[in-house]
Scaffold this motif. Structure first.
Motif, PDB file in Angstrom:
ATOM      1  N   TYR A   5       4.866 -43.774  -6.256  1.00  0.00           N
ATOM      2  CA  TYR A   5       5.727 -43.129  -6.662  1.00  0.00           C
ATOM      3  C   TYR A   5       6.367 -41.781  -5.678  1.00  0.00           C
ATOM      4  CZ  TYR A   5       1.487 -40.374  -5.315  1.00  0.00           C
ATOM      5  OH  TYR A   5      -0.535 -40.296  -3.711  1.00  0.00           O
ATOM      6  N   ALA A   6       7.291 -41.896  -5.231  1.00  0.00           N
ATOM      7  CA  ALA A   6       8.268 -41.256  -4.403  1.00  0.00           C
ATOM      8  C   ALA A   6       7.981 -40.289  -3.917  1.00  0.00           C
ATOM      9  CB  ALA A   6       9.896 -41.654  -4.602  1.00  0.00           C
ATOM     10  N   GLN A   7       8.209 -39.431  -2.814  1.00  0.00           N
ATOM     11  CA  GLN A   7       8.251 -38.134  -2.169  1.00  0.00           C
ATOM     12  C   GLN A   7       8.951 -37.538  -1.052  1.00  0.00           C
ATOM     13  OE1 GLN A   7       4.911 -36.226  -2.198  1.00  0.00           O
ATOM     14  NE2 GLN A   7       4.612 -37.369  -3.688  1.00  0.00           N
ATOM     15  N   SER A   8       9.232 -36.858  -1.729  1.00  0.00           N
ATOM     16  CA  SER A   8      10.800 -35.966  -0.407  1.00  0.00           C
ATOM     17  C   SER A   8      10.236 -36.639   0.931  1.00  0.00           C
ATOM     18  CB  SER A   8      11.201 -34.846  -1.424  1.00  0.00           C
ATOM     19  OG  SER A   8      12.103 -34.571   0.143  1.00  0.00           O
ATOM     20  N   GLY A   9      11.098 -36.758   1.746  1.00  0.00           N
ATOM     21  CA  GLY A   9      10.751 -36.935   3.219  1.00  0.00           C
ATOM     22  C   GLY A   9      11.544 -35.578   4.209  1.00  0.00           C
ATOM     23  N   GLU A  10      12.367 -34.267   3.305  1.00  0.00           N
ATOM     24  CA  GLU A  10      13.257 -33.173   3.208  1.00  0.00           C
ATOM     25  C   GLU A  10      12.014 -32.240   3.935  1.00  0.00           C
ATOM     26  OE1 GLU A  10      15.697 -31.691   0.263  1.00  0.00           O
ATOM     27  OE2 GLU A  10      16.880 -33.818  -0.233  1.00  0.00           O
ATOM     28  N   ASP A  11      12.381 -31.395   5.022  1.00  0.00           N
ATOM     29  CA  ASP A  11      11.949 -30.481   6.065  1.00  0.00           C
ATOM     30  C   ASP A  11      10.357 -30.542   6.360  1.00  0.00           C
ATOM     31  OD1 ASP A  11      13.250 -28.558   3.838  1.00  0.00           O
ATOM     32  OD2 ASP A  11      14.555 -28.873   5.550  1.00  0.00           O
ATOM     33  N   LYS A  12       9.831 -31.920   6.247  1.00  0.00           N
ATOM     34  CA  LYS A  12       8.686 -31.993   6.765  1.00  0.00           C
ATOM     35  C   LYS A  12       8.515 -32.242   8.478  1.00  0.00           C
ATOM     36  CE  LYS A  12       7.198 -35.269   3.211  1.00  0.00           C
ATOM     37  NZ  LYS A  12       6.426 -34.110   2.782  1.00  0.00           N
ATOM     38  N   GLN A  13       6.797 -31.829   8.340  1.00  0.00           N
ATOM     39  CA  GLN A  13       6.912 -31.664   9.869  1.00  0.00           C
ATOM     40  C   GLN A  13       7.165 -32.993  10.491  1.00  0.00           C
ATOM     41  OE1 GLN A  13       6.197 -29.336  11.808  1.00  0.00           O
ATOM     42  NE2 GLN A  13       6.969 -27.780  10.100  1.00  0.00           N
ATOM     43  N   PRO A  14       6.782 -33.724  12.267  1.00  0.00           N
ATOM     44  CA  PRO A  14       7.385 -35.411  12.343  1.00  0.00           C
ATOM     45  C   PRO A  14       5.799 -35.727  12.159  1.00  0.00           C
ATOM     46  CG  PRO A  14       7.968 -33.039  14.644  1.00  0.00           C
ATOM     47  CD  PRO A  14       7.339 -32.333  13.440  1.00  0.00           C
ATOM     48  N   ALA A  15       4.615 -35.201  11.108  1.00  0.00           N
ATOM     49  CA  ALA A  15       3.851 -36.056  10.775  1.00  0.00           C
ATOM     50  C   ALA A  15       3.768 -36.602   9.504  1.00  0.00           C
ATOM     51  CB  ALA A  15       2.033 -35.851  11.292  1.00  0.00           C
ATOM     52  N   GLY A  16       4.200 -35.728   8.274  1.00  0.00           N
ATOM     53  CA  GLY A  16       4.940 -36.234   7.068  1.00  0.00           C
ATOM     54  C   GLY A  16       3.828 -37.015   7.152  1.00  0.00           C
ATOM     55  N   ILE A  17       4.366 -37.714   5.703  1.00  0.00           N
ATOM     56  CA  ILE A  17       2.940 -37.778   4.885  1.00  0.00           C
ATOM     57  C   ILE A  17       2.600 -38.981   5.096  1.00  0.00           C
ATOM     58  CG2 ILE A  17       2.471 -39.386   2.003  1.00  0.00           C
ATOM     59  CD1 ILE A  17       5.763 -38.567   1.384  1.00  0.00           C
ATOM     60  N   PRO A  18       1.402 -38.704   5.797  1.00  0.00           N
ATOM     61  CA  PRO A  18      -0.075 -39.510   5.965  1.00  0.00           C
ATOM     62  C   PRO A  18      -0.012 -40.858   6.294  1.00  0.00           C
ATOM     63  CG  PRO A  18      -1.287 -37.757   4.275  1.00  0.00           C
ATOM     64  CD  PRO A  18      -0.029 -37.905   4.510  1.00  0.00           C
ATOM     65  N   ALA A  19      -0.472 -41.952   7.080  1.00  0.00           N
ATOM     66  CA  ALA A  19      -0.042 -43.327   6.389  1.00  0.00           C
ATOM     67  C   ALA A  19      -0.873 -43.644   5.978  1.00  0.00           C
ATOM     68  CB  ALA A  19       0.225 -44.010   8.090  1.00  0.00           C
ATOM     69  N   ILE A  20      -2.074 -43.342   6.120  1.00  0.00           N
ATOM     70  CA  ILE A  20      -3.080 -43.953   4.634  1.00  0.00           C
ATOM     71  C   ILE A  20      -4.167 -42.682   4.371  1.00  0.00           C
ATOM     72  CG2 ILE A  20      -5.139 -44.393   6.932  1.00  0.00           C
ATOM     73  CD1 ILE A  20      -5.635 -46.840   4.843  1.00  0.00           C
ATOM     74  N   ARG A  21      -4.747 -41.987   3.916  1.00  0.00           N
ATOM     75  CA  ARG A  21      -5.896 -41.074   3.045  1.00  0.00           C
ATOM     76  C   ARG A  21      -6.287 -41.480   2.277  1.00  0.00           C
ATOM     77  NH1 ARG A  21      -3.415 -38.207  -1.441  1.00  0.00           N
ATOM     78  NH2 ARG A  21      -1.591 -38.781  -1.610  1.00  0.00           N
ATOM     79  N   TRP A  22      -7.766 -40.635   1.086  1.00  0.00           N
ATOM     80  CA  TRP A  22      -8.602 -41.121   0.409  1.00  0.00           C
ATOM     81  C   TRP A  22      -8.732 -40.211  -0.510  1.00  0.00           C
ATOM     82  CZ3 TRP A  22     -12.605 -44.806  -1.031  1.00  0.00           C
ATOM     83  CH2 TRP A  22     -12.935 -44.650  -2.251  1.00  0.00           C
ATOM     84  N   ASP A  23      -8.205 -40.520  -1.920  1.00  0.00           N
ATOM     85  CA  ASP A  23      -8.009 -39.638  -3.131  1.00  0.00           C
ATOM     86  C   ASP A  23      -9.097 -39.697  -3.983  1.00  0.00           C
ATOM     87  OD1 ASP A  23      -7.118 -37.393  -3.719  1.00  0.00           O
ATOM     88  OD2 ASP A  23      -5.075 -38.366  -4.439  1.00  0.00           O
ATOM     89  N   GLU A  24      -9.313 -38.290  -5.208  1.00  0.00           N
ATOM     90  CA  GLU A  24     -10.228 -38.925  -5.884  1.00  0.00           C
ATOM     91  C   GLU A  24      -9.953 -37.694  -7.135  1.00  0.00           C
ATOM     92  OE1 GLU A  24     -14.436 -37.440  -4.471  1.00  0.00           O
ATOM     93  OE2 GLU A  24     -13.702 -39.563  -2.679  1.00  0.00           O
ATOM     94  N   PRO A  25      -8.594 -38.843  -7.419  1.00  0.00           N
ATOM     95  CA  PRO A  25      -7.892 -38.374  -8.988  1.00  0.00           C
ATOM     96  C   PRO A  25      -9.018 -38.177  -9.840  1.00  0.00           C
ATOM     97  CG  PRO A  25      -7.386 -40.507  -8.327  1.00  0.00           C
ATOM     98  CD  PRO A  25      -7.628 -39.752  -7.241  1.00  0.00           C
TER      99      PRO A  25
END
Length: 380
Positions: A5-25
């Motif tokens: 799923y796409a995420q917007s890259g606008e108005d983000k800090q330099p770190a942006g989306i983390p390269a990897i993360r654990w999630d529990e939906p």
């Protein structure tokens, strides 16, 4: 199974989306990756619901970079455990997904051993899964901390070797936040120099055939406001000849006991150029990349990639016609030589920077002492 799923890259800090993360939906735990094959045109996350999807993501380079592969491997084991799959089978598949980067097998082994130890204590499968996840999260945190220390050590080394600042640094491939739990390895050092007002210019090799420099390093450098210029790999020699390079900073996927460094193909020619032109050639990598059980460079297994990565150019969102999904740039049926890495001998390496300090000159003794382990011992 993986979804995107796409995420917007606008108005983000330099770190942006983390390269990897654990999630529990609600549907169950997942490993979420920033799909690096889609950068820089889009920031898209790839959601892996099982280890096989993560293996495919590793092989396709959706997730890449030695330290990050270790983190991904550990999370992959935790994912298999949490979803009730065969953990040892998943660990075997993950560890073998890419053979050169030693961090991958190190991360897999850490989470697998935590899982096994929990079961050996008589704990439930759920508790064992939590133990594997805790090991992965610890590795993730340790890598971020290691990144910060490498940046400090590397900046101090640059100040010693090149007093006065105004550094013009040449780098190859991508070694920033996209390969790490923190801000990276070699690019983290360049970023520290930038923040200290000591970076005059970052020279970015485009890095054939997959253009990690053009697509990823330039993307990171721009987000941090670094002064950078992109060049074709074969233009590096003219930069050296013109006296425009003060230091070369690269990462590593495996460092043998003698100090031989396997890194993205194209690194070895830079080391030769640097030696001829009396320019420091510096390798920045965490100690998890050092494999004292691999005696020398000749013992490093070099991954061979598909030929279509050379005979085609991958361009996100562009029309494609090639067998590998890219734009053909060579005649149909052309044979290609496509090693993912080359090996630089230790005598061409000025220093190896790790979170534990700096090895210089680079020898089996200095490297083993830096890692605090006997020569011949394998990490993990």
């Amino acid at each position: 199974m993986a979804d995107q799923y796409a995420q917007s890259g606008e108005d983000k800090q330099p770190a942006g989306i983390p390269a990897i993360r654990w999630d529990e939906p609600p549907e169950g735990p997942v490993v979420v990756l920033l799909d690096q094959t889609r950068l820089p045109s889009e920031e898209v996350e790839l959601v892996c619901t099982d280890a096989s999807a993560l293996v495919e993501a590793i092989r396709s380079l959706a997730v890449r970079g030695a330290p990050l592969l270790g983190i991904a491997g550990a999370y992959g084991v935790a994912l298999a455990a949490a979803r009730g799959f065969d953990v040892d089978e998943a660990a075997l598949a993950l560890a073998g997904a890419r053979p050169t980067a030693v961090n991958l097998s190190v991360g897999v082994r850490r989470a697998q051993e935590a899982h096994q130890a929990s079961l050996a204590r008589g704990e439930s499968p759920e508790q064992a899964a939590q133990a594997a996840l805790a090991a992965a999260r610890t590795l993730h945190r340790e890598d971020a901390e290691a990144s910060a220390r490498m940046a400090e050590h590397g900046l101090r080394l640059l100040e010693e070797l090149l007093p006065g600042g105004g550094h013009r640094i040449l780098t190859h491939c991508n070694t920033g936040a996209l390969v790490s739990g923190g801000e990276g390895t070699a690019l983290a050092v360049a970023l520290a120099a930038h923040r200290a007002g000591q970076l005059r210019r970052l020279w970015v090799d485009e890095t054939r055939p997959l253009l990690q420099g053009a697509r990823l390093t330039a993307w990171e450098a721009a987000r941090h406001g670094m002064a950078y210029s992109l060049l074709t790999d074969n233009a590096a020699g003219s930069l050296f000849a013109a006296g425009e390079v003060d230091a070369v900073l690269i990462g590593a996927d495996r460092i043998a006991a003698d100090g031989s460094v396997a890194n993205k193909v194209g690194s070895y020619p830079l080391a030769v150029l640097a030696r001829y032109h009396h320019v420091p050639f510096i390798v920045v990598a965490p100690v998890t990349t050092v494999d004292l059980g691999t005696p020398d460079g000749a013992s490093i297994e070099v991954e061979q990639r598909p030929g279509y990565e050379v005979t085609e150019i991958s361009a996100p969102q562009a029309p494609v016609a090639g067998a590998g999904g890219g734009i053909p740039v060579a005649p149909l049926g052309a044979q290609a030589y496509n090693p993912a890495f080359d090996v630089t001998p230790p005598e061409l390496v000025t220093a190896i920077v790790t979170e534990a300090g700096v090895a210089s000159p680079v020898t089996a003794k200095s490297l083993a002492e830096l890692c605090g382990r006997p020569v011949g011992e394998r990490l993990g």
